[in-house]
Design an enzyme around this catalytic site. Structure first.
Site, PDB file in Angstrom:
ATOM      1  N   HIS A 200     -30.030  50.480 -46.366  1.00  0.00           N
ATOM      2  CA  HIS A 200     -30.017  50.883 -47.775  1.00  0.00           C
ATOM      3  C   HIS A 200     -30.895  49.974 -48.629  1.00  0.00           C
ATOM      4  O   HIS A 200     -31.610  50.448 -49.516  1.00  0.00           O
ATOM      5  CB  HIS A 200     -28.588  50.871 -48.311  1.00  0.00           C
ATOM      6  CG  HIS A 200     -28.524  51.243 -49.754  1.00  0.00           C
ATOM      7  ND1 HIS A 200     -28.787  52.515 -50.201  1.00  0.00           N
ATOM      8  CD2 HIS A 200     -28.302  50.496 -50.854  1.00  0.00           C
ATOM      9  CE1 HIS A 200     -28.701  52.536 -51.524  1.00  0.00           C
ATOM     10  NE2 HIS A 200     -28.410  51.333 -51.945  1.00  0.00           N
ATOM     11  N   ARG A 307     -29.386  62.008 -53.999  1.00  0.00           N
ATOM     12  CA  ARG A 307     -28.295  61.377 -53.250  1.00  0.00           C
ATOM     13  C   ARG A 307     -27.082  61.204 -54.170  1.00  0.00           C
ATOM     14  O   ARG A 307     -26.916  60.180 -54.822  1.00  0.00           O
ATOM     15  CB  ARG A 307     -28.744  60.021 -52.708  1.00  0.00           C
ATOM     16  CG  ARG A 307     -29.884  60.085 -51.695  1.00  0.00           C
ATOM     17  CD  ARG A 307     -30.217  58.694 -51.184  1.00  0.00           C
ATOM     18  NE  ARG A 307     -31.150  58.705 -50.077  1.00  0.00           N
ATOM     19  CZ  ARG A 307     -32.463  58.504 -50.193  1.00  0.00           C
ATOM     20  NH1 ARG A 307     -32.987  58.270 -51.388  1.00  0.00           N
ATOM     21  NH2 ARG A 307     -33.247  58.525 -49.132  1.00  0.00           N
ATOM     22  N   ARG A 344     -27.643  66.680 -52.502  1.00  0.00           N
ATOM     23  CA  ARG A 344     -26.841  66.494 -51.291  1.00  0.00           C
ATOM     24  C   ARG A 344     -25.409  66.156 -51.677  1.00  0.00           C
ATOM     25  O   ARG A 344     -25.184  65.316 -52.555  1.00  0.00           O
ATOM     26  CB  ARG A 344     -27.429  65.371 -50.423  1.00  0.00           C
ATOM     27  CG  ARG A 344     -26.673  65.143 -49.126  1.00  0.00           C
ATOM     28  CD  ARG A 344     -27.391  64.114 -48.257  1.00  0.00           C
ATOM     29  NE  ARG A 344     -27.385  62.784 -48.842  1.00  0.00           N
ATOM     30  CZ  ARG A 344     -28.077  61.754 -48.356  1.00  0.00           C
ATOM     31  NH1 ARG A 344     -28.848  61.917 -47.291  1.00  0.00           N
ATOM     32  NH2 ARG A 344     -28.013  60.568 -48.927  1.00  0.00           N
ATOM     33  N   GLU A 447     -29.615  65.931 -38.812  1.00  0.00           N
ATOM     34  CA  GLU A 447     -29.700  64.482 -38.599  1.00  0.00           C
ATOM     35  C   GLU A 447     -28.859  64.024 -37.414  1.00  0.00           C
ATOM     36  O   GLU A 447     -28.792  62.828 -37.122  1.00  0.00           O
ATOM     37  CB  GLU A 447     -29.285  63.734 -39.862  1.00  0.00           C
ATOM     38  CG  GLU A 447     -27.953  64.173 -40.449  1.00  0.00           C
ATOM     39  CD  GLU A 447     -27.693  63.559 -41.811  1.00  0.00           C
ATOM     40  OE1 GLU A 447     -28.303  62.532 -42.150  1.00  0.00           O
ATOM     41  OE2 GLU A 447     -26.857  64.109 -42.543  1.00  0.00           O
ATOM     42  N   ASN A 470     -33.992  59.458 -40.780  1.00  0.00           N
ATOM     43  CA  ASN A 470     -33.382  58.129 -40.632  1.00  0.00           C
ATOM     44  C   ASN A 470     -32.205  58.178 -39.661  1.00  0.00           C
ATOM     45  O   ASN A 470     -32.121  57.407 -38.694  1.00  0.00           O
ATOM     46  CB  ASN A 470     -32.906  57.601 -41.985  1.00  0.00           C
ATOM     47  CG  ASN A 470     -34.029  57.481 -42.986  1.00  0.00           C
ATOM     48  OD1 ASN A 470     -35.186  57.604 -42.643  1.00  0.00           O
ATOM     49  ND2 ASN A 470     -33.677  57.247 -44.234  1.00  0.00           N
ATOM     50  N   ASP A 471     -31.268  59.087 -39.920  1.00  0.00           N
ATOM     51  CA  ASP A 471     -30.111  59.188 -39.043  1.00  0.00           C
ATOM     52  C   ASP A 471     -30.445  59.885 -37.731  1.00  0.00           C
ATOM     53  O   ASP A 471     -29.859  59.565 -36.693  1.00  0.00           O
ATOM     54  CB  ASP A 471     -28.967  59.929 -39.752  1.00  0.00           C
ATOM     55  CG  ASP A 471     -28.086  58.978 -40.560  1.00  0.00           C
ATOM     56  OD1 ASP A 471     -28.036  57.784 -40.216  1.00  0.00           O
ATOM     57  OD2 ASP A 471     -27.461  59.422 -41.540  1.00  0.00           O
ATOM     58  N   ARG A 481     -29.143  51.548 -37.385  1.00  0.00           N
ATOM     59  CA  ARG A 481     -30.351  51.236 -38.144  1.00  0.00           C
ATOM     60  C   ARG A 481     -30.163  50.107 -39.144  1.00  0.00           C
ATOM     61  O   ARG A 481     -31.148  49.599 -39.689  1.00  0.00           O
ATOM     62  CB  ARG A 481     -30.873  52.491 -38.841  1.00  0.00           C
ATOM     63  CG  ARG A 481     -29.941  53.146 -39.833  1.00  0.00           C
ATOM     64  CD  ARG A 481     -30.528  54.514 -40.229  1.00  0.00           C
ATOM     65  NE  ARG A 481     -29.666  55.281 -41.123  1.00  0.00           N
ATOM     66  CZ  ARG A 481     -29.829  55.340 -42.435  1.00  0.00           C
ATOM     67  NH1 ARG A 481     -30.778  54.645 -43.007  1.00  0.00           N
ATOM     68  NH2 ARG A 481     -29.026  56.077 -43.170  1.00  0.00           N
ATOM     69  N   CYS A 518     -36.770  64.896 -45.305  1.00  0.00           N
ATOM     70  CA  CYS A 518     -36.411  64.074 -46.465  1.00  0.00           C
ATOM     71  C   CYS A 518     -36.162  62.621 -46.083  1.00  0.00           C
ATOM     72  O   CYS A 518     -35.823  61.811 -46.938  1.00  0.00           O
ATOM     73  CB  CYS A 518     -35.183  64.643 -47.179  1.00  0.00           C
ATOM     74  SG  CYS A 518     -33.674  64.623 -46.180  1.00  0.00           S
TER      75      CYS A 518
END
Length: 596
Positions: A200, A307, A344, A447, A470-471, A481, A518
């Site tokens: 993050h 988000r 989201r 994801e 990312n995921d 991660r 995204c």
């Protein structure tokens, strides 16, 4: 003496400034800049807490039983002396006046300074007194937490806070709640001991377009308060106390970087069209409604990822109600002036925990690996009243402009069915209450490998797909991660990842459904041509990355790229293969890009 510390480069550029250390503490410490008009009242909070703690020690000493060891009374005398020492409270007050820290942050900062001094003492007895100091500070922090909280400015750019010199933040880790406070603050760069390229902290640093290095291990122990440091976000390097020659070299690089940003800014209003006439949609990722104007300013043609979980953070466990959420979503939609906004549903868990919530949330916190626990849609389905409240707010906001709802981390038919039932229920509730609401497009995030491998199921139920790389990388490669110990294994170029992404894009386009990326891959110019070759025509990224990606789009020719795709996907080294093929097919920049 100058030292170098190496970590992971996560946000490019160079930052030069004085170090601000956020020390770890057994007490949760808020880090906020206070309003300049309230400095003396904040100092008053600190002095009141000191007096409370001093009184506690005096009462404890007075009430000691007659047979108590003499050492205990002596220890209380030491603690009383420490809490009244100007080196602790007086110096903490200076942090408040000079840097505008809230009282808790000021005390933590001064603890860091004094702890280093104790560590350097030759006398072992004096060195051991550091534990006494930590205990006193913990009491001070607990006393502060019971009083009136610090006054925080109502939004705006905090650029006048913290003094005149540029500041860079150094910490073991930075909580998402603190990142919200720091997002519009004075910091020119970040350094953390832990974290990975898509943690993050890294994502927010990129969204702020400031240099950052994470996974720097002992940085917060090697760097002192107010040290002059350089953050090289390209090399993942932190230089402490640089020599004059090194300092001047990096200042030159800063100036060059600013010139490059200026050149890219000229592309802001240029349509993103490839050399062969393919129109590409460049969207923005945002975290709060206030980020929407920056998305427009960057030249994005909509929001590809809002988000919403950031509305739920840093609230002491008080979830936003329907009206507050509706107002936030409405403001974001209206700010985009008719352009689409994809929101989201709340995606908490892993590196984005919430504070002090329900029993379900507490269970999620205890999972050994939060990335595999009760997070994202799993948490929403476990909290139906919260989920429906958010869905109602989203549908109501759709009255004010085009809204798309994106569901994170779906993996099975059962979750899809439950989600659809909650959506239908929320719409019935709005109808029964006589509330106006608009129609929305529904999308699923891809994801989880299970979703990527069962795409027909998702294409049957959803209007569009959004690939959260990312995921997807994390779960495909079994890599946390946010864990710097395995961060070097996190590989966006892994053939398995690229094949899952390419297959998702191909199947979605064949079904006539929209598909975007995204995750961080979308904003990395190194992947732009490859994603275009896969057939991707919708990228969503931080506003600061739009210009760089647009430049690559303007110079790309998808007719020449597409036939080369398989050579990259099935190569043992896709990154090297991609670089080689691009060097062979590079026909030069577009006329627009060259003029820029």
């Amino acid at each position: 003496m100058s030292i170098q510390i190496f970590g992971l480069p996560v946000s490019r550029g160079v930052a030069i400034g004085r170090a601000v250390l956020v020390a770890s503490s057994r007490v949760d410490v808020p880090h906020v800049f206070i309003d300049p008009t309230l400095i003396e009242s904040e100092v008053g909070r600190l002095l009141s807490a000191r007096d409370v703690v001093a009184t506690e020690f005096e009462v404890l000493k007075r009430d000691l039983p007659a047979d108590a060891p003499a050492e205990l009374a002596a220890l209380l005398d030491v603690h009383l002396m420490l809490v009244q020492d100007e080196a602790l409270v007086g110096a903490s007050a200076d942090w408040i006046r000079e840097r505008h820290y809230n009282a808790e942050w000021a005390v933590s900062a001064q603890l860091e300074v004094l702890a280093r001094q104790f560590d350097e003492m030759d006398d072992p007895y004096i060195r051991e007194r550091k534990a006494d100091l930590e205990q006193v500070v913990e009491r001070l922090l607990r006393s502060l937490s019971k009083g009136k909280p610090s006054a925080v400015p109502d939004g705006g750019e905090h650029r006048d806070f913290g003094g005149d010199e540029p500041l860079v933040l150094v910490a073991s880790d930075i909580a998402p709640a603190d990142m919200l406070n720091f997002k519009r603050s004075v910091f020119k760069g970040f350094v953390t001991d832990v974290g990975g390229k898509t943690s993050h902290t890294a994502i927010v640093a990129r969204s702020m377009d400031i240099p950052a290095v994470v996974g720097a291990r002992q940085a917060s122990h090697l760097i002192r308060q107010d040290d002059c440091i350089i953050i090289d976000g390209d090399a993942g390097l932190v230089i402490v106390d640089p020599s004059p020659i090194v300092l001047e070299e990096y200042r030159f690089r800063q100036r060059q970087s600013e010139l490059e940003r200026g050149r890219l800014a000229r592309l802001r209003h240029t349509p993103a069209v490839t050399l062969d006439g393919e129109r590409v949609e460049l969207l923005a990722n945002i975290e709060m409604p206030e980020d929407a104007p920056a998305a427009l300013e960057a030249g994005s043609v909509g929001v590809g990822l809002f988000r919403s979980e950031f509305l739920f953070m840093n609230r002491g466990g008080n979830l936003p109600d329907e009206e507050e959420q509706y107002d936030a979503y409405r403001r974001a939609v209206e700010s985009m002036k008719g352009l689409p906004v994809t929101i989201r549903t709340v995606d908490i868990g892993a590196d984005k925990p919430l504070d002090g919530l329900s029993a379900a949330e507490l269970r999620h916190e205890s999972v050994l690996n939060p990335a595999l626990g009760l997070r994202a849609i799993r948490w929403s389905l476990s909290e139906p009243s919260m989920f429906r409240r958010q869905l109602r707010a989203l549908y109501r906001a759709a009255v004010h402009g085009p809204v798309k709802i994106l569901i994170p981390m779906l993996a099975s038919q059962r979750e899809i069915t439950q989600t659809m039932e909650h959506i239908a229920h929320a719409k019935r509730q709005l109808t029964e209450a006589g509330r106006s609401f608009g129609e929305v497009q529904l999308g699923a995030m891809i994801e989880v490998p299970a979703a990527a491998l069962t795409l027909p199921l998702f294409l049957k139920h959803f209007d569009f797909l959004s690939i959260g790389t990312n995921d997807l990388i994390q779960y495909t490669l079994a890599i946390d991660r946010a864990d710097e110990a395995v961060a070097h294994l996190y590989d966006a170029w892994h053939p398995a990842v690229l094949q899952l992404v390419a297959n998702t894009i191909t199947q979605a386009r064949a079904a006539g459904k929209g598909v975007s990326v995204c995750g961080e891959m979308a904003g990395d110019p190194a992947f732009t041509e490859l994603l275009l070759a896969m057939g991707l025509r919708s990228f969503s990224m931080h506003p600061t990355q739009v210009a760089s990606v647009k430049q690559r789009v303007l110079r790309a020719d998808t007719r020449r790229l597409a036939p080369l795709l398989d050579q990259v996907l099935y190569s043992e080294d896709p990154e090297a293969a991609c670089e080689s093929l691009l060097s062979q097919t590079n026909g030069g920049a577009s006329p627009v890009a060259r003029r820029a």
